[in-house]
Design an enzyme around this catalytic site. Structure first.
Site, PDB file in Angstrom:
ATOM      1  N   ASN A   1      56.860 102.530  51.878  1.00 12.67           N
ATOM      2  CA  ASN A   1      56.484 101.476  50.933  1.00 12.67           C
ATOM      3  C   ASN A   1      55.078 101.704  50.392  1.00 12.67           C
ATOM      4  OD1 ASN A   1      58.513  99.172  50.560  1.00 12.67           O
ATOM      5  ND2 ASN A   1      58.681  99.687  52.730  1.00 12.67           N
ATOM      6  N   GLU A   2      54.205 102.229  51.258  1.00 12.33           N
ATOM      7  CA  GLU A   2      52.828 102.505  50.826  1.00 12.33           C
ATOM      8  C   GLU A   2      52.820 103.572  49.723  1.00 12.33           C
ATOM      9  OE1 GLU A   2      50.247 104.251  53.841  1.00 12.33           O
ATOM     10  OE2 GLU A   2      48.580 103.104  53.018  1.00 12.33           O
ATOM     11  N   ARG A   3      53.544 104.684  49.975  1.00 12.38           N
ATOM     12  CA  ARG A   3      53.594 105.762  48.978  1.00 12.38           C
ATOM     13  C   ARG A   3      54.178 105.257  47.668  1.00 12.38           C
ATOM     14  NH1 ARG A   3      54.964 109.309  53.118  1.00 12.38           N
ATOM     15  NH2 ARG A   3      57.178 108.950  52.885  1.00 12.38           N
TER      16      ARG A   3
ATOM     17  N   LEU B   1      51.581 102.911  46.001  1.00 13.16           N
ATOM     18  CA  LEU B   1      50.410 103.611  45.472  1.00 13.16           C
ATOM     19  C   LEU B   1      50.804 104.505  44.310  1.00 13.16           C
ATOM     20  CD1 LEU B   1      48.683 104.620  48.822  1.00 13.16           C
ATOM     21  CD2 LEU B   1      48.067 102.752  47.295  1.00 13.16           C
TER      22      LEU B   1
ATOM     23  N   THR C   1      56.899 101.462  56.675  1.00 11.30           N
ATOM     24  CA  THR C   1      55.623 101.020  56.101  1.00 11.30           C
ATOM     25  C   THR C   1      55.047 102.112  55.191  1.00 11.30           C
ATOM     26  OG1 THR C   1      55.220  99.771  58.128  1.00 11.30           O
ATOM     27  CG2 THR C   1      53.326 100.137  56.695  1.00 11.30           C
TER      28      THR C   1
END
Ligand SMILES: Cc1cc2nc3c(=O)[nH]c(=O)nc-3n(C[C@H](O)[C@H](O)[C@H](O)COP(=O)(O)OP(=O)(O)OC[C@H]3O[C@@H](n4cnc5c(N)ncnc54)[C@H](O)[C@@H]3O)c2cc1C
Length: 427
Positions: A228-230, A233, A225
């Site tokens: 994927n967030e990094r 963003l 998770t």
């Protein structure tokens, strides 16, 4: 087998849009159609609502959606984080349960990771889940939970074993938000909005079948998770940017989709993030007659260059993913660059506006976007892993610098022996 080329994809989506984009349908109807066609998540596998396209061709689909004036797939953390995580770690039953409502926007998700004593050092989390037959009982507190007010489901990481080192006793659950043991208390930010909330769990329940990945194996799932967030963003998203917000509570599903096209469904946070684009500030400079000012022009050029570096770094992140390497150091540098771009945009916006930068509202020059960005700017260097933590990761994993003192010991001590909340190792 035919080779998939950019031209083939462009032709196919172009024809599909000509036959299917209808601004008079509701958002829900449009997303159903997009979901059934596989164009909503073109890089997802064909059996799971995608088209199995290589990542570098997804941009072609987005560009065609934009040029047709259509809105894209549901924005938010379901599509950005939960879906990709369940694709990797979920069972087929879980994929069948959770993915379709993410892609057609019927269900919204939030990310229940951070706690008052566990942000950068996420593995110190204390929210507990205890087994009770086929269910788990959850007690504890989360904080900074974006979109909790409108979420149907949460990606919850909770401690399920305190006798093992802190990274090893964590489990990842998909928890239903609408139940008596879950209380969402919105927090007010300095922008005046309530983007995120505190979430309190008091004997909340989650079924055994909602464990994503292995029991006590949640750290690996959470890292998918976070990666994927990094990557999301770093490529310019805020975790919230998109055409419309999913989930029944957001209230957009029954609206006429044409009314939300062209970014008209965006909220103020999204407009603020969009304000980082140099074109928006260029227009603002022209509108208020500051476009001939030498300092403004120099800073606009600097912003343009940084945005170009950001665009190229995002391509490197995509290429790394496409080659099977997964988001690597490029994602960390991209995230750091995004903080730098945001700070420069904040300063430049306020420089262009002069004293008008002190007033907010849609009637102020530029519609208040630059002022909103100035107040929102600190968030970008915190969410998705703070700038300092990104630098730690680059230092340790890319430059090979020594680890923080004590970090190895923290990884081996049982969680119950740690003085949680007093140490701050990198997450
Ligand atoms: C707009 C926004 C939305 C968010 N949305 C969500 C969400 O939806 N779900 C969710 O779970 N969380 C969310 N967060 C929380 C976010 O992930 C955390 O704020 C972030 O990880 C930092 O944790 P913290 O706030 O506890 O700060 P801390 O970890 O306490 O850090 C405080 C300061 O110390 C520094 N620091 C900490 N450790 C180190 C170290 N090892 N070396 C050097 N410096 C260090 C940090 O950089 C920071 O400056 C959101 C945050 C923001 C701002």
């Amino acid at each position: 087998m035919a080779v998939i080329t950019e031209d083939l994809v462009r032709d196919e989506i172009h024809r599909w849009l000509a036959d299917n984009w209808d601004p008079d349908s509701t958002v829900a109807e449009w997303w159903d159609r997009l979901c059934d066609s596989g164009w909503a998540m073109p890089t997802w596998p064909e059996e799971w609502f995608g088209r199995g396209l290589p990542r570098e061709l997804a941009g072609v689909v987005n560009a065609e959606l934009r040029s047709a004036g259509a809105i894209g797939p549901p924005s938010g953390l379901g599509a950005l984080l939960a879906g990709p995580t369940i694709l990797v770690h979920g069972t087929d039953e879980q994929r069948a349960r959770y993915l379709q409502p993410i892609v057609n926007g019927q269900e919204a998700w939030c990310q229940l990771f951070s706690e008052p004593g566990a942000g950068s050092d996420l593995a110190s989390l204390q929210c507990r889940a205890e087994r009770d037959g086929d269910e788990w009982i959850v007690n504890g507190q989360k904080v900074w939970t974006s979109g909790a007010q409108t979420a149907d489901l949460g990606m919850l990481v909770a401690r399920t074993d305190t006798d093992v080192p802190k990274h090893k006793g964590i489990t990842y659950f998909a928890i239903e938000m609408d139940q008596p043991g879950v209380e969402v208390r919105p927090l007010r930010e300095m922008t005046g909005r309530s983007l995120f909330s505190e979430v309190f769990f008091s004997d909340a329940r989650v079924h055994q079948s909602a464990i994503i990945g292995e029991l006590n194996g949640g750290w690996a799932v959470a890292n998918t998770t976070l990666a994927n967030e990094r990557a999301g963003l770093g490529s310019g998203g805020s975790g919230a940017v998109g055409g419309a917000m999913p989930g029944k509570k957001a209230g957009q599903l029954e609206r006429r989709v044409g009314d939300l096209a062209g970014g008209r469904g965006r909220d103020r946070a999204e407009r603020a993030v969009a304000g980082r684009q140099s074109s928006l500030l260029e227009k603002l400079a022209k509108d208020v007659g500051r476009d001939q000012d030498a300092n403004v022009r120099q800073h606009l050029a600097e912003l343009h260059i940084l945005n170009e570096i950001g665009r190229i770094t995002a391509l490197r992140v995509k290429a790394a993913k496409a080659s099977g390497r997964g988001p690597g150091p490029e994602a960390n540098t991209a995230k750091l660059l995004m903080s730098q771009i945001t700070r420069l945009s904040r300063d430049l916006g306020l420089e262009i506006l002069g004293p008008n930068g002190m007033i907010m509202g849609p009637e102020t020059p530029g519609g208040g976007v630059a002022q909103e960005l100035a107040l929102f700017a600190p968030a970008v260097s915190i969410y998705g892993g703070s700038d300092e933590v990104q630098k730690n990761i680059i230092g340790e994993r890319v430059l090979g610098l020594p680890k923080e003192p004590d970090s190895d010991r923290m990884k081996t001590l049982p969680f119950r022996e740690l003085k949680v909340g007093t140490q701050r190792a990198a997450g």
